[in-house]
Design an enzyme around this catalytic site. Structure first.
Site, PDB file in Angstrom:
ATOM      1  N   LYS A   1     -11.101  -2.808  -3.256  1.00  0.00           N
ATOM      2  CA  LYS A   1     -11.896  -1.573  -3.367  1.00  0.00           C
ATOM      3  C   LYS A   1     -11.084  -0.456  -3.985  1.00  0.00           C
ATOM      4  O   LYS A   1     -11.611   0.415  -4.644  1.00  0.00           O
ATOM      5  CB  LYS A   1     -12.270  -1.044  -1.982  1.00  0.00           C
ATOM      6  CG  LYS A   1     -13.022  -1.937  -1.098  1.00  0.00           C
ATOM      7  CD  LYS A   1     -13.349  -1.125   0.169  1.00  0.00           C
ATOM      8  CE  LYS A   1     -13.624  -2.020   1.342  1.00  0.00           C
ATOM      9  NZ  LYS A   1     -12.436  -2.297   2.152  1.00  0.00           N
TER      10      LYS A   1
ATOM     11  N   LYS B   1       0.818  -1.215   0.000  1.00  0.00           N
ATOM     12  CA  LYS B   1       0.000   0.000   0.000  1.00  0.00           C
ATOM     13  C   LYS B   1       0.849   1.261   0.000  1.00  0.00           C
ATOM     14  O   LYS B   1       0.450   2.278  -0.572  1.00  0.00           O
ATOM     15  CB  LYS B   1      -0.960   0.000   1.195  1.00  0.00           C
ATOM     16  CG  LYS B   1      -2.053  -1.041   1.031  1.00  0.00           C
ATOM     17  CD  LYS B   1      -3.268  -0.748   1.855  1.00  0.00           C
ATOM     18  CE  LYS B   1      -4.394  -1.683   1.441  1.00  0.00           C
ATOM     19  NZ  LYS B   1      -5.558  -1.602   2.296  1.00  0.00           N
TER      20      LYS B   1
ATOM     21  N   LYS C   1      -5.305  -9.192  -6.049  1.00  0.00           N
ATOM     22  CA  LYS C   1      -6.599  -9.493  -5.415  1.00  0.00           C
ATOM     23  C   LYS C   1      -7.646  -8.445  -5.803  1.00  0.00           C
ATOM     24  O   LYS C   1      -7.291  -7.290  -6.093  1.00  0.00           O
ATOM     25  CB  LYS C   1      -6.456  -9.619  -3.895  1.00  0.00           C
ATOM     26  CG  LYS C   1      -6.316  -8.334  -3.149  1.00  0.00           C
ATOM     27  CD  LYS C   1      -6.596  -8.551  -1.661  1.00  0.00           C
ATOM     28  CE  LYS C   1      -6.587  -7.200  -0.979  1.00  0.00           C
ATOM     29  NZ  LYS C   1      -7.253  -7.158   0.291  1.00  0.00           N
TER      30      LYS C   1
HETATM   31  N1  AQP Z   1     -10.261 -10.237  -2.902  1.00  0.00           N
HETATM   32  C1  AQP Z   1     -10.670 -10.754  -1.749  1.00  0.00           C
HETATM   33  N2  AQP Z   1     -10.980 -12.055  -1.658  1.00  0.00           N
HETATM   34  C2  AQP Z   1     -11.419 -12.585  -0.486  1.00  0.00           C
HETATM   35  N3  AQP Z   1     -11.563 -11.860   0.646  1.00  0.00           N
HETATM   36  C3  AQP Z   1     -11.267 -10.548   0.586  1.00  0.00           C
HETATM   37  N4  AQP Z   1     -11.319  -9.567   1.498  1.00  0.00           N
HETATM   38  C4  AQP Z   1     -10.930  -8.388   0.940  1.00  0.00           C
HETATM   39  N5  AQP Z   1     -10.613  -8.597  -0.352  1.00  0.00           N
HETATM   40  C5  AQP Z   1     -10.806  -9.919  -0.605  1.00  0.00           C
HETATM   41  C6  AQP Z   1     -11.740  -9.768   2.870  1.00  0.00           C
HETATM   42  O1  AQP Z   1     -12.765  -8.837   3.162  1.00  0.00           O
HETATM   43  C7  AQP Z   1     -12.642  -8.449   4.529  1.00  0.00           C
HETATM   44  C8  AQP Z   1     -12.646  -6.977   4.635  1.00  0.00           C
HETATM   45  O2  AQP Z   1     -11.494  -6.436   4.019  1.00  0.00           O
HETATM   46  P1  AQP Z   1     -11.197  -4.905   4.169  1.00  0.00           P
HETATM   47  O3  AQP Z   1     -12.088  -4.142   3.306  1.00  0.00           O
HETATM   48  O4  AQP Z   1     -11.215  -4.535   5.590  1.00  0.00           O
HETATM   49  O5  AQP Z   1      -9.723  -4.732   3.761  1.00  0.00           O
HETATM   50  P2  AQP Z   1      -8.930  -5.195   2.533  1.00  0.00           P
HETATM   51  O6  AQP Z   1      -8.577  -6.641   2.676  1.00  0.00           O
HETATM   52  O7  AQP Z   1      -7.792  -4.253   2.441  1.00  0.00           O
HETATM   53  O8  AQP Z   1      -9.950  -5.032   1.316  1.00  0.00           O
HETATM   54  P3  AQP Z   1      -9.739  -4.251   0.012  1.00  0.00           P
HETATM   55  O9  AQP Z   1     -10.928  -4.404  -0.855  1.00  0.00           O
HETATM   56  O10 AQP Z   1      -8.429  -4.607  -0.610  1.00  0.00           O
HETATM   57  O11 AQP Z   1      -9.750  -2.766   0.505  1.00  0.00           O
HETATM   58  P4  AQP Z   1      -8.733  -1.640   0.227  1.00  0.00           P
HETATM   59  O12 AQP Z   1      -8.601  -1.591  -1.258  1.00  0.00           O
HETATM   60  O13 AQP Z   1      -9.395  -0.445   0.822  1.00  0.00           O
HETATM   61  O14 AQP Z   1      -7.477  -2.025   0.913  1.00  0.00           O
HETATM   62  C9  AQP Z   1     -11.383  -9.097   5.086  1.00  0.00           C
HETATM   63  O15 AQP Z   1     -11.751 -10.261   5.772  1.00  0.00           O
HETATM   64  C10 AQP Z   1     -10.617  -9.430   3.854  1.00  0.00           C
HETATM   65  O16 AQP Z   1      -9.759 -10.516   4.060  1.00  0.00           O
END
Ligand code: AQP
Length: 334
Positions: free
Chosen positions: A200, A114, A197
Site C-alpha cells: 500500500k 520500514k 512486495k
Molecule cells: N504483497 C503481498 N502478497 C501477499 N500477501 C500480502 N499481504 C500484504 N501484502 C501482501 C498480506 O495482507 C495482510 C494484511 O497486510 P497489512 O496491510 O496489515 O500489512 P502489510 O503486510 O504491511 O501490507 P502492505 O500493503 O505492505 O502495507 P503497508 O505498505 O502499509 O505496510 C497480511 O496478511 C499480509 O501478509
C-alpha cells in the site's frame, strides 16, 4: 479440546491491493465453512506506527471493513472489528512488552525495511509493532493465523511470546498459534519490481492493483507492468531468475484457480504480448465483482459502522475474560 480460532488483521494504512486480496481477504472468505470461530480486525493501532492523517485514518478503517465484506467475509460467520475498540489489545501489548526481549525485536526485518536508514526518527511503536501483533493474536487465544509470507517473522515472535509467557509464569495459558501462509497468492510482488512486495505504501500507484481500480485502470497497469524480453517457459524452473515473469504467472494462477504448471502449459512459448491481455482479462473478471461491491458499500458508511459495532461487542466478550486471567496470572491488582 481447544476450539479452533482463526484470527487475522489488516492495517488501516491505505487502500487495499491485489496482494492483500490474494494473501489475506480471499483466504478468509474461502475458510468460512471450517468448523472454527473467526476474528478479523482492522489494525488501526498498527497503522499509527507511521503518521496517519486523523480524518483519513477513520475513512481507511471503514474502507478496510468494507473490503472484508466485499471480498465475501460474512459478518454472521466472522467477527469483524476495529482493533482500537477493544482495549485489551493495548493492555496485553504492555504486558508482552515485558515478556519479549530486545534481541528478538532487533532481528525483525520489517522494522529495518520500514524505518530505513533514519531509524532514530522512527516511532517506538514501529519497533514494538510485532509485540502488539502478538497481543492481537493471543488476546483471542487464536490457534490459526492466516497471513501472507511477509508476516512469517512476526508470527514466529508471537509463538515465542506465548511460550515464554507460559514458561515464566508456570502456566499452560496461551496456545502456541499455527500460521497458515501456504497456497497461491502468499507473496504477490510489485508490478514495477519483481523483487519488492506489492504494498500500500509504495509511492507508485502503478506498482499495485487497488481493489477500487476500474477495469480500464487494471488493464493499463498490467500493460505497463515490468516484464522481460523472453517468451514464457514451458516449465516452472524456467521462471528462476525471472522475478517479474514469475510474479505475473503467479497472479494468473492464483486468480484463475490453476497451478503455475497449468498456466505454463497454456502460455509456455508465448511472449508477454499474448500473456498480458489474457492476464488483464482474468484480473478484471475476478476483481470486478469485488470492486463493485466495495464501491457500493463505501457509499453506506453507517451500514459499515453498524456491522462493526456488532463485531466489537462479540470481540470484547471474548477479550475481557482473557485480560482478567492474564492480570491475575501476572499478579496485577484487580
Ligand atoms: N504483497 C503481498 N502478497 C501477499 N500477501 C500480502 N499481504 C500484504 N501484502 C501482501 C498480506 O495482507 C495482510 C494484511 O497486510 P497489512 O496491510 O496489515 O500489512 P502489510 O503486510 O504491511 O501490507 P502492505 O500493503 O505492505 O502495507 P503497508 O505498505 O502499509 O505496510 C497480511 O496478511 C499480509 O501478509
Amino acid at each position: 479440546m481447544t476450539t479452533k480460532r482463526i484470527l487475522s488483521g489488516i492495517q488501516a494504512s491505505g487502500s487495499l491491493h491485489l496482494g492483500n486480496y490474494l494473501g489475506a481477504l480471499k483466504k478468509f472468505a474461502d475458510m468460512q465453512n471450517d468448523d472454527a470461530e473467526r476474528f478479523y480486525f482492522i489494525a488501526d493501532l498498527h497503522a499509527i506506527t507511521v503518521w496517519q492523517d486523523p480524518e483519513k485514518l477513520l475513512s481507511q478503517t471503514r474502507e478496510i471493513a468494507a473490503c472484508y465484506l466485499a471480498a465475501g467475509v460474512d459478518p454472521q460467520k466472522s467477527t469483524i472489528f476495529p482493533q482500537s475498540a477493544v482495549v485489551g489489545h493495548v493492555e496485553l501489548a504492555w504486558i508482552f512488552n515485558c515478556v519479549a526481549r530486545l534481541g528478538w525485536l532487533d532481528r525483525m526485518t520489517q522494522f529495518k525495511d520500514k524505518a530505513g536508514k533514519d531509524k532514530e526518527r522512527a516511532s517506538v511503536g514501529l519497533y514494538t509493532y510485532p509485540v502488539l501483533q502478538a497481543a492481537d493474536i493471543l488476546l483471542y487465544k487464536a490457534t490459526h493465523v492466516p497471513v501472507g509470507e511477509d508476516q512469517r517473522q512476526h508470527l514466529e515472535l508471537t509463538r515465542d511470546v506465548a511460550k515464554k509467557f507460559n514458561h515464566d509464569f508456570g502456566v499452560e495459558y496461551f496456545p502456541v498459534p499455527e500460521t497458515l501462509y501456504q497456497g497461491p497468492g502468499a507473496r504477490i510482488m510489485s508490478l514495477r519490481d519483481g523483487m519488492a512486495k506489492m504494498s500500500k505504501s509504495d509511492p507508485s500507484d502503478n506498482s499495485r492493483i487497488n481493489l477500487t481500480d476500474t477495469a480500464d485502470v487494471i488493464a493499463s497497469k498490467i500493460k505497463k507492468a515490468k516484464s522481460d524480453a523472453d517468451v514464457l517457459p514451458e516449465a516452472e524452473d524456467g521462471l528462476v531468475g525471472r522475478p517479474e515473469a514469475k510474479n505475473l504467472v503467479g497472479i494468473y494462477a492464483a486468480l484463475s484457480g490453476q497451478s503455475v504448471a497449468q498456466v505454463l502449459a497454456e502460455f509456455g512459448g508465448k511472449g508477454f504480448g499474448a500473456f498480458k491481455p489474457a492476464l488483464a482479462d482474468v484480473v478484471v473478471d475476478k476483481m470486478s465483482p469485488v470492486s463493485e461491491r466495495l464501491r457500493a458499500l463505501l457509499k453506506e458508511p453507517d451500514e459499515i459502522d453498524r456491522a462493526l459495532m456488532i463485531g466489537v461487542e462479540k470481540a470484547r466478550a471474548v477479550a475481557e475474560p482473557v485480560v482478567k486471567d492474564v492480570k491475575k496470572i501476572v499478579g496485577l491488582w484487580g
